[in-house]
Scaffold this motif. Structure first.
Motif, short mmCIF file in Angstrom:
data_model
loop_
_atom_site.label_atom_id
_atom_site.label_comp_id
_atom_site.label_asym_id
_atom_site.label_seq_id
_atom_site.Cartn_x
_atom_site.Cartn_y
_atom_site.Cartn_z
N TYR A 51 0.84 -1.19 0.00
CA TYR A 51 0.00 0.00 0.00
C TYR A 51 0.88 1.25 0.00
O TYR A 51 1.97 1.25 0.59
CB TYR A 51 -0.90 0.04 1.24
N THR A 52 0.39 2.31 -0.63
CA THR A 52 1.06 3.60 -0.57
C THR A 52 0.06 4.66 -0.13
O THR A 52 -1.05 4.74 -0.67
CB THR A 52 1.64 4.02 -1.94
N ILE A 53 0.45 5.43 0.88
CA ILE A 53 -0.31 6.61 1.27
C ILE A 53 0.60 7.81 1.01
O ILE A 53 1.69 7.90 1.58
CB ILE A 53 -0.72 6.56 2.75
N ALA A 54 0.18 8.69 0.12
CA ALA A 54 1.04 9.80 -0.30
C ALA A 54 0.43 11.14 0.12
O ALA A 54 -0.75 11.39 -0.11
CB ALA A 54 1.22 9.76 -1.82
N LEU A 55 1.23 11.97 0.74
CA LEU A 55 0.87 13.35 1.03
C LEU A 55 1.96 14.21 0.43
O LEU A 55 3.08 14.27 0.96
CB LEU A 55 0.74 13.57 2.54
N LYS A 56 1.66 14.83 -0.73
CA LYS A 56 2.72 15.52 -1.48
C LYS A 56 2.28 16.88 -1.96
O LYS A 56 1.09 17.15 -2.14
CB LYS A 56 3.15 14.66 -2.68
N ARG A 57 3.26 17.74 -2.17
CA ARG A 57 3.01 19.10 -2.65
C ARG A 57 4.17 19.52 -3.57
O ARG A 57 5.33 19.17 -3.34
CB ARG A 57 2.89 20.05 -1.46
#
Length: 304
Positions: A51-57
């Motif tokens: 699984y991947t949980i991404a929080l990106k900007r």
């Protein structure tokens, strides 16, 4: 044609992104500013077993996920389940430095925990990339705080409590994600009502045609594709607006059409069922009675 890579382990992604090996073989929190993809990144597709949980900007790439794409210009979260196909493209909208985190979780890390079953059932891991979770500044800070707690725990000395503590933090992260997605359905209400209007137009046009014999009944997958939304997201959105799922909306329109045929024509029940796309009249009669508490014949008699 793009090269397709398959990442079985968390360490495979670390190697691909030119990162140091992960501190834990089954879970890793990556500072996105340290990610350094190979020069031919745009020529590569990949799948993964975690699984991947991404929080990106401010990421200088578009992420292609399924049939959709997304620019990480804002603070957004994306939840990607194993076996999905992904690739990268240029993001011309970025001027700043990339930031954020990638949390990689192999299913084996969750083995024998309640979260193992729950995470596989979370609808937002099935949402398309254009249905990402948009975060307010306050919400973003809350999520970052949880991610950093996970990082702190596996950076410390691993002991018999570490896995339980990390899983507890993951459960909190999932809980907040569910809350924020529920909020997103509300705060994007105007756009969501536009989706509802598009659904009504689509179903009206679908049932208006006389080629249901060939086309068959509308499906949740077909409706979702027509509205450019994933099936899970569309059903979740409709439930928040109307209390009814996509399938229930389809059945509702179908019953309206059936009532019209039963009350205005002399077609037999079998002919009406066939005309509406049913292969067997018994299936039609069963659905009609389930929705109206009357059999098709009983309903017809009320008009005689």
């Amino acid at each position: 044609m793009k090269t397709i890579k398959h990442f079985k382990k968390v360490s495979d992604y670390h190697h691909f992104a030119n990162l140091t090996p992960p501190e834990h073989p089954l879970i890793s929190l990556i500072d996105y500013a340290e990610v350094n993809y190979p020069e031919n990144i745009h020529d590569i597709k990949w799948t993964q077993d975690y699984y991947t949980i991404a929080l990106k900007r401010n990421v200088p790439h578009k992420l292609f996920y399924g049939q959709n794409e997304y620019d990480f210009d804002e603070g957004v979260m994306v939840f990607i389940s194993p076996k999905q196909v992904m690739s990268m493209g240029d993001n011309p909208n970025v001027n700043g430095n990339p930031s954020g985190f990638l949390l990689l979780i192999h299913p084996d890390f969750l083995w024998n925990s309640e979260l193992s079953k729950r995470i596989s059932q979370c609808e937002f891991f099935g949402y398309s990339i254009n249905e990402a979770l948009f975060l307010s500044s306050k919400e973003e800070l809350q999520m970052l705080d949880i991610l950093k707690k996970i990082q702190e725990e596996y950076h410390s000395n691993i002991d018999k409590f570490s896995e339980k503590i990390i899983i507890s933090h993951l459960e909190v992260l999932i809980n907040y994600s569910e809350r924020f997605y529920s909020r997103q359905f509300i705060t994007r209400k105007q756009m969501n009502h536009q989706v509802l209007n598009k659904l009504e137009v689509y179903l009206h046009a679908y049932f208006k045609n006389d080629d249901l014999i060939d086309k068959g009944l509308p499906t949740v997958a077909g409706v979702s594709e027509a509205l450019n939304l994933s099936p899970n997201y569309l059903s979740g959105l409709l439930k928040s607006l109307t209390g009814r799922s996509t399938q229930q909306h389809i059945h509702e329109k179908l019953i309206v059409k059936a009532k019209e045929q039963l009350s205005t024509t002399e077609l037999s029940i079998s002919e009406i069922a066939y005309k509406l796309g049913f292969e067997r009249s018994t299936s039609f009669s069963k659905l009609f009675k389930n929705k109206t508490e009357l059999s098709p014949l009983e309903f017809r008699k009320t008009f005689n």
